[in-house]
Structure formats: structure tokens, C-alpha cells
Design a protein around this motif. Structure first.
Motif, short mmCIF file in Angstrom:
data_model
loop_
_atom_site.label_atom_id
_atom_site.label_comp_id
_atom_site.label_asym_id
_atom_site.label_seq_id
_atom_site.Cartn_x
_atom_site.Cartn_y
_atom_site.Cartn_z
N GLN A 77 78.20 122.22 28.57
CA GLN A 77 76.95 122.88 28.22
C GLN A 77 76.97 124.37 28.54
O GLN A 77 76.27 125.15 27.90
CB GLN A 77 75.78 122.19 28.91
N ASN A 134 76.50 108.71 17.60
CA ASN A 134 76.74 110.16 17.52
C ASN A 134 78.23 110.43 17.31
O ASN A 134 78.60 111.30 16.52
CB ASN A 134 76.25 110.86 18.78
N VAL A 163 71.42 107.81 14.55
CA VAL A 163 71.51 109.06 15.30
C VAL A 163 70.09 109.51 15.66
O VAL A 163 69.22 109.59 14.79
CB VAL A 163 72.24 110.15 14.48
N ARG A 164 69.86 109.82 16.94
CA ARG A 164 68.53 110.22 17.39
C ARG A 164 68.43 111.72 17.68
O ARG A 164 67.34 112.25 17.79
CB ARG A 164 68.14 109.44 18.66
N ASP A 165 69.56 112.40 17.76
CA ASP A 165 69.54 113.84 18.01
C ASP A 165 69.18 114.56 16.71
O ASP A 165 69.89 114.44 15.71
CB ASP A 165 70.92 114.29 18.50
N PRO A 166 68.05 115.31 16.68
CA PRO A 166 67.60 115.94 15.44
C PRO A 166 68.62 116.91 14.82
O PRO A 166 68.79 116.93 13.60
CB PRO A 166 66.32 116.68 15.83
N LYS A 167 69.31 117.69 15.65
CA LYS A 167 70.28 118.65 15.12
C LYS A 167 71.47 117.93 14.49
O LYS A 167 71.91 118.28 13.41
CB LYS A 167 70.79 119.57 16.24
N LEU A 168 71.95 116.91 15.18
CA LEU A 168 73.08 116.16 14.66
C LEU A 168 72.68 115.41 13.40
O LEU A 168 73.42 115.37 12.42
CB LEU A 168 73.62 115.18 15.71
N GLN A 169 71.49 114.83 13.39
CA GLN A 169 71.01 114.10 12.22
C GLN A 169 70.89 115.05 11.02
O GLN A 169 71.26 114.70 9.90
CB GLN A 169 69.69 113.42 12.51
#
Length: 176
Positions: A77, A134, A163-169
Motif C-alpha cells: 500500500q 479478485n 467482485v466487491r471492490d468498485p474499482k476492480l469491478q
């Protein structure tokens, strides 16, 4: 059969007994318990002899793995990929079957545009834990960038709804 950790590597093994049947004999599913009693004693001896060793082998590195994971995540990170790779590789030295460490190494390789290396790590992660959605989405994005559009489409379509991560989705959706 139950086991309770007393401290250190010491374990107390508790074996629960079945109630007596109306004839005053131990019973197990209607069978005379005498044979079962012998098996239970042998099972207890085997469990007592090997259970602590098996558990110790599975958990002896748990704290160390958790520390490496936290350090690796913090380094990732913070943009310190080399440190993060070192931490995740150390996890794999301790536990070669750690799907999350493989997935994180794949993610780092993906961010460094090493799509072939990322795909390799992500495939291992998914072989160990097929529900790492993911990781599957990232593998689909790697496959697309490697020119394997049909494989990419299959992977992205299958993982997209999980997928629950908005950016990845969003990225996976655009790659579809």
C-alpha cells in the motif's frame, strides 16, 4: 473426541463416551460396543500421539505468517513493491500453499505490468482457492493484456458478479 490446548505445545485430549444401552452395554448404532471400545482406545492413543504434532506443524508459523502478511500489505500500500514481494515470498517459504500470498504476488506483478508473471502467480492462487474472485478478475485482465482474449472473457465474466471492490469491478467491466 475433543482436544484442548493447555499451553505451549501441550494438549489435553478428551474422548466423549456414548451412553449405556438398556442392557448396560456400550452401544454404537445398535452394535455391541466391545469392538468399538477397542477401536476408540486405539484411536485415542493414535490421536494422543500424533494430534499435537499435526497441529503444531499447521500452526507453528501462524503468527510469523500473519506478521509477514501485515508487513507485506503495508509495504504494498505504501508503494514499496520490493519489500512487499520479499514479505509474501517469505510467507510462501513458510507455507507454500498460501493462496493469498500467491494472489498478492500476482497483484504486484500486474501493477508492474509483468502480466505473464502475474498470470502465473494468480493461476497458482486460484488452483489453491478457486473462490478468490479478485484474483480471477486480475487473471482475466492479465490474459487480455497477453492477447488471450477468449480466456480473458471467460475469467472476467465468471468473476464479475463476485467482485466487491468498485474499482476492480469497474476495470473488469471495461475489459469485458
Amino acid at each position: 473426541v475433543g482436544a484442548k490446548r493447555l499451553g505451549g505445545a501441550s494438549w489435553k485430549v478428551r474422548i466423549s463416551c456414548l451412553p449405556l444401552n438398556p442392557q448396560g452395554l456400550w452401544s454404537l448404532d445398535g452394535w455391541d460396543y466391545m469392538m468399538g471400545k477397542c477401536l476408540r482406545i486405539w484411536s485415542a492413543l493414535i490421536l494422543h500421539a500424533f494430534f499435537p504434532v499435526l497441529l503444531l506443524a499447521q500452526t507453528s508459523h501462524a503468527q510469523e505468517i500473519q506478521e509477514h502478511y501485515q508487513s507485506g500489505e503495508a509495504a504494498r500500500q505504501a508503494g514499496q513493491e520490493a519489500t512487499a514481494v520479499k514479505e509474501f515470498r517469505e510467507i510462501l517459504r513458510l507455507d507454500p500453499q498460501n493462496a493469498q500470498a500467491h494472489a498478492n504476488l500476482g497483484l504486484i506483478a500486474y501493477t508492474e505490468k509483468d502480466y505473464a508473471g502475474a498470470a502465473e502467480e494468480l493461476q497458482v492462487a486460484l488452483k489453491l482457492r478457486p473462490t478468490l474472485w479478485n484474483a480471477q478478475a486480475f487473471l482475466g485482465m492479465c490474459e487480455l493484456r497477453l492477447g488471450h482474449s477468449q480466456q480473458a472473457k471467460t475469467l472476467l465474466e465468471e468473476s464479475f458478479g463476485h467482485v466487491r471492490d468498485p474499482k476492480l469491478q469497474s476495470q473488469a467491466g471495461m475489459d469485458l
